[in-house]
Design an enzyme around this catalytic site. Structure first.
Site, mmCIF file in Angstrom:
data_model
loop_
_atom_site.group_PDB
_atom_site.id
_atom_site.type_symbol
_atom_site.label_atom_id
_atom_site.label_comp_id
_atom_site.label_asym_id
_atom_site.label_seq_id
_atom_site.Cartn_x
_atom_site.Cartn_y
_atom_site.Cartn_z
ATOM 1 N N ARG A 1 14.160 43.879 9.348
ATOM 2 C CA ARG A 1 14.011 44.160 10.786
ATOM 3 C C ARG A 1 14.979 45.229 11.286
ATOM 4 O O ARG A 1 14.834 45.690 12.420
ATOM 5 C CB ARG A 1 14.194 42.873 11.600
ATOM 6 C CG ARG A 1 13.031 41.895 11.429
ATOM 7 C CD ARG A 1 13.094 40.760 12.446
ATOM 8 N NE ARG A 1 11.844 40.010 12.481
ATOM 9 C CZ ARG A 1 11.629 38.851 11.845
ATOM 10 N NH1 ARG A 1 12.587 38.313 11.118
ATOM 11 N NH2 ARG A 1 10.473 38.239 11.940
ATOM 12 N N HIS B 1 17.204 41.626 -1.062
ATOM 13 C CA HIS B 1 16.156 41.005 -1.881
ATOM 14 C C HIS B 1 16.407 41.271 -3.369
ATOM 15 O O HIS B 1 16.266 40.379 -4.208
ATOM 16 C CB HIS B 1 14.784 41.595 -1.537
ATOM 17 C CG HIS B 1 14.346 41.392 -0.113
ATOM 18 N ND1 HIS B 1 14.194 42.431 0.767
ATOM 19 C CD2 HIS B 1 14.015 40.271 0.566
ATOM 20 C CE1 HIS B 1 13.779 41.965 1.936
ATOM 21 N NE2 HIS B 1 13.668 40.661 1.847
HETATM 22 P P1 AMP Z 1 12.666 37.822 3.902
HETATM 23 O O1 AMP Z 1 11.847 38.824 3.155
HETATM 24 O O2 AMP Z 1 13.403 38.382 5.063
HETATM 25 O O3 AMP Z 1 11.912 36.554 4.206
HETATM 26 O O4 AMP Z 1 13.830 37.381 2.882
HETATM 27 C C1 AMP Z 1 13.518 36.909 1.601
HETATM 28 C C2 AMP Z 1 14.775 36.365 0.972
HETATM 29 O O5 AMP Z 1 15.757 37.384 0.899
HETATM 30 C C3 AMP Z 1 15.398 35.204 1.782
HETATM 31 O O6 AMP Z 1 15.896 34.214 0.881
HETATM 32 C C4 AMP Z 1 16.520 35.902 2.494
HETATM 33 O O7 AMP Z 1 17.586 35.039 2.841
HETATM 34 C C5 AMP Z 1 16.956 36.917 1.469
HETATM 35 N N1 AMP Z 1 17.689 38.011 2.118
HETATM 36 C C6 AMP Z 1 17.284 38.736 3.193
HETATM 37 N N2 AMP Z 1 18.246 39.606 3.549
HETATM 38 C C7 AMP Z 1 19.286 39.415 2.695
HETATM 39 C C8 AMP Z 1 20.576 40.006 2.555
HETATM 40 N N3 AMP Z 1 21.009 40.963 3.376
HETATM 41 N N4 AMP Z 1 21.375 39.557 1.562
HETATM 42 C C9 AMP Z 1 20.962 38.569 0.727
HETATM 43 N N5 AMP Z 1 19.753 37.978 0.807
HETATM 44 C C10 AMP Z 1 18.925 38.392 1.776
#
Ligand code: AMP
Length: 278
Positions: free
Chosen positions: A184, A34
């Site tokens: 997760r 993030h």
């Molecule tokens: P989430 O909080 O899981 O909904 O993710 C929010 C944003 O962070 C989304 O655009 C995800 O694709 C991005 N994201 C989550 N994990 C990663 C990661 N390991 N590397 C890069 N971006 C990520």
């Protein structure tokens, strides 16, 4: 950093902001993945905005909405430390008030892979993203390649609805052993965590064969499946070799292809992907 909790307040603040706004959408419990999006948004825009919202509409009835990890204070400190100007963190009731009855339904690209495994997931994602784009009016939105289908779905929606937002995709941030960072990952037992790098290892094998000239999608799918089958704790949901834009399964790789997979470790479901030829 200004923390805004209501739509009305955001609407009051938005006209006072000048210059491009870069937005980072998240569900919180932030990690370096993030924060890499935040840094890029910070660098490329006058104003950096984030949202933290665990969106109930994108979870199925038997999914992990209730137990999804939350760490609001910590997230706030991390975002402030990265120089975020605006944090939008509304409640569910604020986002979905009584009488709310509209959804954004993206077509075929949202029905495959994650869409097939998680019915209604992308309808929930597209609806909340469209709403928040309307409220926050960013010039650019920063998304992670980790959720490749989410990128494809949001790109489709932005194009089809003529939304004035540029989508910027940032590389997947990984642990040293290759496991993609994910909120997760905290669900994994130590044994499952030790086994989880199999996902990236399997994708790496596909890349290696592709580099050697293998262009038969069935062969690449079988290879990835085979690597995962050797990991006894891993239960494969799907292995896909698909067109990067439409996510239609390929027979042969004549252009860029998305190799993606979803794997369960116990009740924890992890996804990962790489692009070949991108
Ligand atoms: P989430 O909080 O899981 O909904 O993710 C929010 C944003 O962070 C989304 O655009 C995800 O694709 C991005 N994201 C989550 N994990 C990663 C990661 N390991 N590397 C890069 N971006 C990520």
């Amino acid at each position: 950093m200004q923390v805004i909790r209501t739509v009305a307040e955001f609407r009051r603040v938005r006209p006072t902001i000048s210059g491009p706004v870069g937005l980072v959408p998240t569900m919180g419990y932030l990690h370096e993945g993030h924060l890499s999006l935040v840094r890029r948004a910070r660098a490329e825009n006058d104003v950096c905005a984030a949202w933290v919202f665990v969106n109930p509409a994108q979870f199925g009835p038997h999914e992990d909405f209730e137990r999804y990890p939350r760490a609001e204070q910590r997230d706030r400190a991390l975002l402030e430390g990265e120089g975020v100007d605006l944090l939008f963190a509304p409640s569910s009731d604020e986002v979905y008030p009584p009488g709310f009855d509209t959804a954004v339904e993206v077509g075929a690209v949202a029905q495959r892979l994650e869409g097939a495994a998680r019915p209604g997931h992308f309808r929930g994602v597209a609806t909340v993203v469209a709403k928040f784009f309307g409220i926050m009016q960013p010039q650019r939105a920063y998304l992670g390649q980790k959720d490749a289908q989410q990128v494809a779905v949001i790109r489709r929606m932005v194009a089809d609805l003529n939304l004035p937002v540029e989508i910027v995709v940032c590389p997947t941030v990984r642990e040293a052993d290759g496991l993609a960072l994910s909120s997760r990952n905290v669900y994994l037992t130590p044994e499952q965590r030790a086994a989880a790098p199999a996902l990236y290892r399997a994708l790496g094998w596909a890349r290696e064969r592709w580099t050697e000239g293998q262009r038969d999608a069935r062969v690449l799918r079988a290879l990835v499946q085979d690597v995962l089958d050797h990991e006894s704790l891993a239960q494969v949901d799907y292995v896909s070799v698909a067109d990067v834009g439409t996510l239609e399964e390929l027979d042969r790789l004549n252009g860029p292809a998305l190799v993606s997979l979803a794997v369960r470790f116990g009740s924890t479901r992890l996804i990962d992907n790489i692009v070949l030829g991108g």
